[in-house]
Motif scaffolding. Structure first.
Motif, PDB file in Angstrom:
ATOM      1  N   GLN A   1       0.835  -1.201   0.000  1.00  0.00           N
ATOM      2  CA  GLN A   1       0.000   0.000   0.000  1.00  0.00           C
ATOM      3  C   GLN A   1       0.871   1.253   0.000  1.00  0.00           C
ATOM      4  N   GLY A   2       1.999   1.177   0.729  1.00  0.00           N
ATOM      5  CA  GLY A   2       2.944   2.296   0.697  1.00  0.00           C
ATOM      6  C   GLY A   2       3.549   2.482  -0.674  1.00  0.00           C
TER       7      GLY A   2
ATOM      8  N   TYR B   1       0.836   4.056  -2.892  1.00  0.00           N
ATOM      9  CA  TYR B   1       0.674   5.483  -2.609  1.00  0.00           C
ATOM     10  C   TYR B   1       1.813   6.276  -3.244  1.00  0.00           C
TER      11      TYR B   1
ATOM     12  N   ARG C   1      -4.131   6.819   1.535  1.00  0.00           N
ATOM     13  CA  ARG C   1      -3.462   7.227   2.773  1.00  0.00           C
ATOM     14  C   ARG C   1      -4.432   7.223   3.943  1.00  0.00           C
TER      15      ARG C   1
ATOM     16  N   ILE D   1       3.135   7.786   2.980  1.00  0.00           N
ATOM     17  CA  ILE D   1       1.848   7.296   3.465  1.00  0.00           C
ATOM     18  C   ILE D   1       1.706   7.469   4.970  1.00  0.00           C
TER      19      ILE D   1
END
Length: 630
Positions: free
Chosen positions: A429-430, A433, A462, A505
């Motif tokens: 996910q980081g 982002y 985020r 993030i």
């Protein structure tokens, strides 16, 4: 056919120039351990190789006294020829074996040196056993019988197996061939003189889907950093660059676009994640390897949806092989072109953005614009209704975990229970982002539209991450390693959270909190950051992803700490990695045990760890850059 265990590598000696490698014992002979052999691509061509000599009526093996790894591609073995010596205690007759590997060619130069007052005579014999075992079978400990054919060749002999072939040339030697190939020389070494001969083994496999990079050194000797830094750090960087030179590959259709093979012995091919991270960590040395890696992967970018290969439009591939890649005993069978990775696509976008900042020409960046849009489209589409990028193997025989920690037991709860997929990893996910923000900036810089939609998507990611991923346990508050199939936060404290640092993030206070946790006794072994906290039930210092230390992982964490302004913590991680590098003679393995530095002066090897490994080698450059920025 018989099956055994995966070969250990930690005490073996390797000389390599991708896609060719030779593994041996410290005496130089092959055959004493399961990994030993001459390999080209995904095939072992020679299983055994041994040198003996005559001493009167006896035939003896040289007694080894030294091994010098001159470079990644050249190793020299030193031995004594006792029995043809004189009566005095000082040894006076030596054998030097200089092994040099280039793409598709292995040269072994044999030199006898004498300090005797009389001529030295002996019969030197080299016995070689051909093979045709596949690399996956070697990894699984499988011994398979192969049908080989020996035919005469100019100045030597040719061994054929299907369309693959090996030619052995040894000028001046008597050659015999049956189940093995025997080369013999009558040695007459003059007083205080030397005698030498050479064996040249040429390997050919038309099935290879990769080819060697340029034979000219690209980095060796070109970058050692600031002379004022710790000389151990410079030695590590120099050794790493030699290894990285030897790991360069290209695709047959684009010989000018080099990339880094993931590592030896199992991964002499293109790996999306590994090749991207290695190029990213090497940006201070050469933006060109980043640019060519981006182009190679763009050329193989997913175009359609195919569950059998995990291909999807815009997705960056995981692995390229000549044929189906089966892992006996593991239930894993991968297609030749496999897309089973959740992180390579956002990493591709992030590398493109950083390469431009490092000097990749705008014309080259612009040429990749359609691939950038496709990759960004995949990232947004992959998040889907859940809002997070996740993965699950739909075939039943692919990789069950598709982040960098891709072993079957790598994603587990703090009590040791395995998480059930689909899995949404925190670091991915980081990456996503960071890729969305960087992609938006790139679109703006190139005068293209679509940036604002990406920034809005990133802002939503985020916010969702902050709401869903944070957990609190006895070890503190930190992001979970993942969300499981039920959306529950898998609460183990792991190094994965270090990959979030510097991505944007997290807020600054969160980054400082994570940096402190990762340098605590539970996560820092003193030789780098452990993959899993000692407070987790599944922790074990020799677990592949559950307590060991991976140099590239720790270097990425240190890089993130430095980007987040946590400089003291970054330097502490670098100090630990430097201590480990010194213990491994500055050739960092893929991983090593997570035992505490307070309990042992050197880290224990993970005996099956690959080396050299591209991203472990590239970690040296990142660490050097962090120190130079003091």
């Amino acid at each position: 056919m018989t099956e055994g265990l995966q070969p250990f590598l930690s005490d073996a000696v390797v000389a390599l120039c991708a896609p060719t490698q030779v593994w041996s014992g410290r005496a130089g002979d092959l055959g004493g351990r399961p990994i030993d052999g001459v390999y080209h691509g995904d095939t072992r061509f020679v299983r055994e190789l041994a040198v003996t000599y005559s001493a009167g009526d006896e035939r003896k093996s040289p007694e080894p006294i030294s091994v010098a790894e001159v470079s990644a591609s050249t190793v020299e073995f030193g031995a004594l020829l006792r029995g043809v010596d004189d009566r005095w205690p000082d040894p006076k007759v030596r054998l030097l074996r200089r092994r040099t590997v280039s793409a598709g060619v292995v040269r072994e130069r044999l030199t006898v040196r004498s300090h005797l007052d009389e001529p030295t005579t002996t019969a030197l014999r080299l016995r070689l056993v051909p093979d045709a075992t596949s690399l996956p079978d070697v990894k699984a400990g499988v011994i398979a019988e192969s049908s080989l054919r020996a035919v005469p060749a100019d100045g030597g002999i040719r061994i054929e197996h299907g369309e693959s072939a090996m030619t052995i040339a040894a000028p001046g030697a008597a050659i015999e061939a049956d189940d093995a190939v025997t080369l013999e020389w009558e040695v007459r070494c003059p007083p205080h003189g030397e005698w030498s001969a050479e064996v040249v083994v040429t390997l050919h496999d038309p099935a290879l889907v990769v080819r060697a990079g340029s034979p000219a050194p690209r980095w060796t000797g070109a970058y050692t950093g600031d002379a004022s830094v710790d000389p151990r750090l410079r030695r590590w960087a120099e050794r790493a660059l030699s290894d990285l030179d030897a790991l360069r590959l290209a695709l047959p259709g684009a010989p000018g676009d080099e990339f880094l093979a993931a590592g030896a012995p199992w991964f002499f091919t293109l790996f999306g994640r590994d090749s991207l991270w290695a190029a990213r960590l090497m940006l201070p040395v050469d933006v060109g390897i980043a640019a060519s890696t981006l182009r190679v992967l763009a050329g193989l970018q997913g175009m359609r949806s195919d569950p059998a290969t995990a291909e999807e439009p815009g997705k960056i591939l995981h692995e390229l092989r000549a044929g189906q890649f089966a892992m006996p005993g593991e239930g894993i069978v991968l297609p030749p072109v496999y897309y089973g990775t959740v992180d390579a696509t956002p990493l591709w976008v992030a590398l493109l953005a950083e390469a431009r900042e490092a000097g990749m020409p705008d014309a080259e960046v612009r040429a990749l614009l359609p691939h950038l849009r496709a990759a960004l489209g995949w990232i947004v589409a992959s998040a889907g209704d859940s809002g997070f990028l996740d993965y699950v193997d739909e075939t039943g025989h692919g990789l069950s975990n598709q982040g960098w920690k891709d072993s079957g037991d790598s994603i587990q709860w703090r009590d040791g229970t395995l998480a059930q997929g689909p899995i949404a990893l925190c670091e991915v996910q980081g990456y996503a982002y960071e890729a969305a923000v960087a992609g938006a900036d790139l679109l703006d810089a190139l005068g293209e539209d679509g940036a604002e939609e990406l920034r809005a998507w990133a802002a939503g990611m985020r916010q969702r991450f902050g709401e869903r991923f944070w957990v609190t346990t006895a070890e503190g508050a930190y992001p979970a390693i993942a969300l499981d199939r039920d959306g529950a936060a898998v609460d183990t404290l792991t190094s994965n959270i270090g990959h979030l640092l510097g991505t944007g993030i997290l807020d600054p206070e969160q980054e400082r909190s994570i940096a402190a946790l990762l340098t605590s006794d539970a996560m820092s072994s003193g030789f780098g950051v452990r993959t899993m906290s000692t407070g987790a039930a599944g922790y074990w210092p020799l677990s592949y992803h559950g307590g060991s230390v991976w140099p590239h992982d720790a270097a990425i964490v240190a890089r993130g700490m430095a980007r987040a302004g946590c400089r003291d913590e970054a330097l502490a991680v670098v100090d630990g990695l430097l201590a480990a590098a010194e213990a491994f003679a500055f050739r960092m393995p893929e991983l090593y045990a997570g035992d505490a530095r307070t309990d042992t002066p050197v880290p224990a090897p993970y005996p099956a760890a690959c080396r050299p490994q591209a991203w472990s080698a590239a970690a040296a450059i990142t660490c050097l850059e962090i120190v130079r920025a003091r």
